[in-house]
Write a protein that holds these residues in place. Structure first.
Motif, PDB file in Angstrom:
ATOM      1  N   PHE A  44       0.790  -1.316   0.036  1.00 52.26           N
ATOM      2  CA  PHE A  44      -0.033   0.137   0.011  1.00 52.26           C
ATOM      3  C   PHE A  44       1.051   1.148   0.089  1.00 52.26           C
ATOM      4  O   PHE A  44       0.576   2.231  -0.741  1.00 52.26           O
ATOM      5  N   GLU A  45       1.855   1.242   0.813  1.00 49.15           N
ATOM      6  CA  GLU A  45       2.700   2.390   0.770  1.00 49.15           C
ATOM      7  C   GLU A  45       3.374   3.118  -0.353  1.00 49.15           C
ATOM      8  O   GLU A  45       3.405   4.097  -0.640  1.00 49.15           O
ATOM      9  N   SER A  46       3.676   1.993  -1.214  1.00 48.51           N
ATOM     10  CA  SER A  46       4.495   2.256  -2.429  1.00 48.51           C
ATOM     11  C   SER A  46       3.345   2.047  -3.741  1.00 48.51           C
ATOM     12  O   SER A  46       3.821   2.582  -4.665  1.00 48.51           O
ATOM     13  N   GLY A  47       2.215   1.556  -3.439  1.00 43.55           N
ATOM     14  CA  GLY A  47       1.425   1.660  -4.465  1.00 43.55           C
ATOM     15  C   GLY A  47       1.691   0.637  -5.644  1.00 43.55           C
ATOM     16  O   GLY A  47       1.564   0.597  -6.943  1.00 43.55           O
TER      17      GLY A  47
ATOM     18  N   PHE B  33       5.098  -3.986 -10.217  1.00 40.43           N
ATOM     19  CA  PHE B  33       4.795  -2.555 -11.011  1.00 40.43           C
ATOM     20  C   PHE B  33       4.229  -1.532 -10.306  1.00 40.43           C
ATOM     21  O   PHE B  33       3.316  -1.899  -9.666  1.00 40.43           O
ATOM     22  N   PRO B  34       5.096  -0.134 -10.296  1.00 36.20           N
ATOM     23  CA  PRO B  34       4.425   0.685  -9.502  1.00 36.20           C
ATOM     24  C   PRO B  34       3.383   1.501 -10.107  1.00 36.20           C
ATOM     25  O   PRO B  34       3.596   2.475 -10.471  1.00 36.20           O
ATOM     26  N   ILE B  35       2.135   1.077  -9.834  1.00 38.14           N
ATOM     27  CA  ILE B  35       0.882   1.720 -10.349  1.00 38.14           C
ATOM     28  C   ILE B  35       0.992   2.945  -9.930  1.00 38.14           C
ATOM     29  O   ILE B  35       0.383   3.895 -10.598  1.00 38.14           O
ATOM     30  N   SER B  36       1.040   3.446  -8.545  1.00 38.02           N
ATOM     31  CA  SER B  36       0.749   4.694  -8.091  1.00 38.02           C
ATOM     32  C   SER B  36       1.947   5.743  -8.822  1.00 38.02           C
ATOM     33  O   SER B  36       1.487   6.876  -9.261  1.00 38.02           O
ATOM     34  N   ARG B  37       3.214   5.272  -8.885  1.00 40.91           N
ATOM     35  CA  ARG B  37       4.017   6.344  -9.584  1.00 40.91           C
ATOM     36  C   ARG B  37       3.631   6.515 -11.249  1.00 40.91           C
ATOM     37  O   ARG B  37       3.673   7.589 -11.634  1.00 40.91           O
ATOM     38  N   HIS B  38       3.271   5.430 -11.696  1.00 38.37           N
ATOM     39  CA  HIS B  38       2.893   5.479 -13.117  1.00 38.37           C
ATOM     40  C   HIS B  38       1.824   6.336 -13.395  1.00 38.37           C
ATOM     41  O   HIS B  38       1.953   7.412 -14.121  1.00 38.37           O
ATOM     42  N   LEU B  39       0.867   6.391 -12.700  1.00 39.57           N
ATOM     43  CA  LEU B  39      -0.337   7.282 -12.974  1.00 39.57           C
ATOM     44  C   LEU B  39       0.017   8.371 -12.438  1.00 39.57           C
ATOM     45  O   LEU B  39      -0.643   9.741 -12.743  1.00 39.57           O
ATOM     46  N   GLY B  40       0.576   8.482 -11.285  1.00 37.78           N
ATOM     47  CA  GLY B  40       0.874   9.902 -10.431  1.00 37.78           C
ATOM     48  C   GLY B  40       1.663  10.924 -11.531  1.00 37.78           C
ATOM     49  O   GLY B  40       1.526  12.073 -11.527  1.00 37.78           O
TER      50      GLY B  40
ATOM     51  N   PRO C  58      -1.686  12.735  -6.233  1.00 33.06           N
ATOM     52  CA  PRO C  58      -1.590  11.505  -5.601  1.00 33.06           C
ATOM     53  C   PRO C  58      -2.583  10.285  -6.077  1.00 33.06           C
ATOM     54  O   PRO C  58      -3.730  10.435  -6.457  1.00 33.06           O
ATOM     55  N   VAL C  59      -2.029   9.158  -6.014  1.00 34.69           N
ATOM     56  CA  VAL C  59      -2.674   7.955  -6.481  1.00 34.69           C
ATOM     57  C   VAL C  59      -2.732   6.952  -5.297  1.00 34.69           C
ATOM     58  O   VAL C  59      -1.779   6.573  -4.868  1.00 34.69           O
ATOM     59  N   VAL C  60      -3.865   6.577  -4.911  1.00 30.19           N
ATOM     60  CA  VAL C  60      -4.198   5.455  -3.989  1.00 30.19           C
ATOM     61  C   VAL C  60      -4.195   4.271  -4.593  1.00 30.19           C
ATOM     62  O   VAL C  60      -5.040   4.216  -5.449  1.00 30.19           O
ATOM     63  N   VAL C  61      -3.514   3.258  -4.455  1.00 27.06           N
ATOM     64  CA  VAL C  61      -3.767   1.897  -4.950  1.00 27.06           C
ATOM     65  C   VAL C  61      -3.966   0.717  -3.827  1.00 27.06           C
ATOM     66  O   VAL C  61      -3.241   0.735  -2.864  1.00 27.06           O
ATOM     67  N   ASP C  62      -4.800   0.006  -4.121  1.00 24.05           N
ATOM     68  CA  ASP C  62      -5.203  -1.008  -2.851  1.00 24.05           C
ATOM     69  C   ASP C  62      -5.843  -2.414  -3.582  1.00 24.05           C
ATOM     70  O   ASP C  62      -6.230  -2.487  -4.862  1.00 24.05           O
ATOM     71  N   ASN C  63      -5.781  -3.629  -2.935  1.00 28.50           N
ATOM     72  CA  ASN C  63      -6.633  -4.701  -3.304  1.00 28.50           C
ATOM     73  C   ASN C  63      -8.047  -4.630  -3.521  1.00 28.50           C
ATOM     74  O   ASN C  63      -8.654  -3.618  -2.854  1.00 28.50           O
TER      75      ASN C  63
END
Length: 387
Positions: free
Chosen positions: A150-153, A167-174, A180-185
């Motif tokens: 969760f912390e790194s998305g 794969f860093p979804i949060s960084r990619h979309l951010g 900010p991009v929140v990624v979770d299950n």
């Protein structure tokens, strides 16, 4: 929180946003701050667009106090609930009103770059449909059918998401949207959506999603419990039959998902002579009255119910929500049969077993709430004001 944390401008906004205070006097009373200090911080929040003045409160003598409100028109939130075969995307205002949504077929197995490029285009289209532009977006929420750090998305070893590991979804979309991009299950997002929409005062809620795979989300004490690295709730890979040769997507044999997931049931139904290529097609056969499909759904529910009897004894939740494709079938009957048979009466005495009221919208609603909680947290607001 330290006293400094509890007296910051961000904390004052949190008190207003969560309904704990609605006037300057109530903020003074709860924080112990001087009237002038509260006034300065409220001015900063108004200037940044976080806060607005509403109507007037009840008077106890003298001029009625002005009511303070979180500015839910400060921007919009984008959400993308990505499943194995479908995606629901949405644009929401900060109060949770849906401004535009879509439900579209998707193959998560196509990999991160193709899928996220498609998500970006779809979100831009929905944003335009809702009448907004990218500068008005305050944050994005994304859920995926696999474990997330969760912390790194970042997705970690997802059994049904080939090519996504690390794969860093949060960084990619951010980087694409600049927010900010929140990624979770996906089960976590659904659990939080159910908690915030239907059971905000529930001390403990467990949601089990059974669709292509099987996963669970746990809300304990009003907060999502993710485990040490995002692996909490991974029910699908508990081994339930040591003698089974059914191979799971994780590579092991006899896993719950290999025997009771929607994908597994579609395969078993096909082998019985009734073709079904997916979890949703399996459910269509159940709805059409197929006795083979109905029997398999009930049997799957019994397997899941046996595992959940342990979960219920361990966590002792107040609410157990059954969600996903199979929650529309005899699967629910099977869960109830084995759960109440195997769990201790003490653990089920105050338990409510329900199906999702929100259906497949639970994920996007949960993501919207997660983004608002993150972007408008006291710490985030204080950083924004300093900048």
């Amino acid at each position: 929180m330290t006293r400094d944390d509890c007296s910051s401008a961000g904390h004052l906004l949190w008190l207003v946003r969560t309904g704990r205070a609605s006037t300057r006097a109530e903020l003074q009373e709860q924080t112990g701050l001087a009237r002038s200090t509260v006034g300065q911080r409220l001015d900063a929040l108004r200037a940044a667009g976080f806060l607005r003045t509403g109507g007037v409160g009840g008077s106890t003598g003298g001029r009625p106090p002005l009511k303070l409100e979180f500015n839910d028109r400060h921007g919009v939130v984008l959400t993308a609930d990505l499943g194995a075969t479908h995606a629901r995307l949405g644009v929401f205002d900060l109060a949770g009103t849906s401004l535009a949504e879509s439900l579209t077929p998707l193959r998560i197995a196509d990999g991160p770059e193709p899928v996220l490029n498609w998500v970006e285009g779809e979100l831009d289209a929905l944003l335009a449909q809702a009448g907004f532009t990218r500068p008005e977006v305050r944050g994005i929420g994304v859920s995926v059918p696999g474990p997330v750090e969760f912390e790194s998305g970042t997705v970690r070893q997802p059994p049904i998401m080939p090519g996504w590991d690390g794969f860093p979804i949060s960084r990619h979309l951010g980087r694409r949207f600049g927010v900010p991009v929140v990624v979770d299950n996906d089960a976590n997002a659904m659990a939080f959506g159910e908690h915030m929409s239907r059971s905000p005062d529930c001390p403990s809620l467990v949601l089990v999603k059974v669709a292509t795979g099987i996963g669970a989300g746990l809300v304990l004490g009003g907060r999502l419990y993710r485990g040490i690295d995002g692996g909490a709730g991974d029910l699908g890979h508990i081994r339930v039959d040591a003698s089974s040769t059914a191979r799971c997507m994780c590579g092991a044999q006899g896993c719950l998902a290999a025997l009771a997931s929607g994908a597994a049931l579609a395969d078993r139904l096909t082998a019985a002579g009734v073709p079904a290529s997916s979890s949703r097609e399996f459910v269509e056969h159940v709805a059409a009255g197929s006795p083979e499909a109905a029997a398999l759904a009930r049997e799957a529910g019994q397997l899941v119910g046996e595992v959940l009897s342990t979960v219920v004894c361990l966590v002792n939740p107040q609410v157990l929500v059954l969600a996903g494709d199979l929650a529309e079938t005899q699967f629910v009957t099977g869960v109830r049969e084995l759960l109440y048979q195997r769990a201790l009466p003490r653990a089920t005495r105050n338990l409510k077993v329900v199906t999702s009221d929100l259906g497949d919208r639970a994920g996007v609603l949960g993501l919207r709430a997660m983004v608002v909680e993150s972007v408008y947290s006291p710490e985030a607001v204080d950083r924004a004001l300093e900048a």
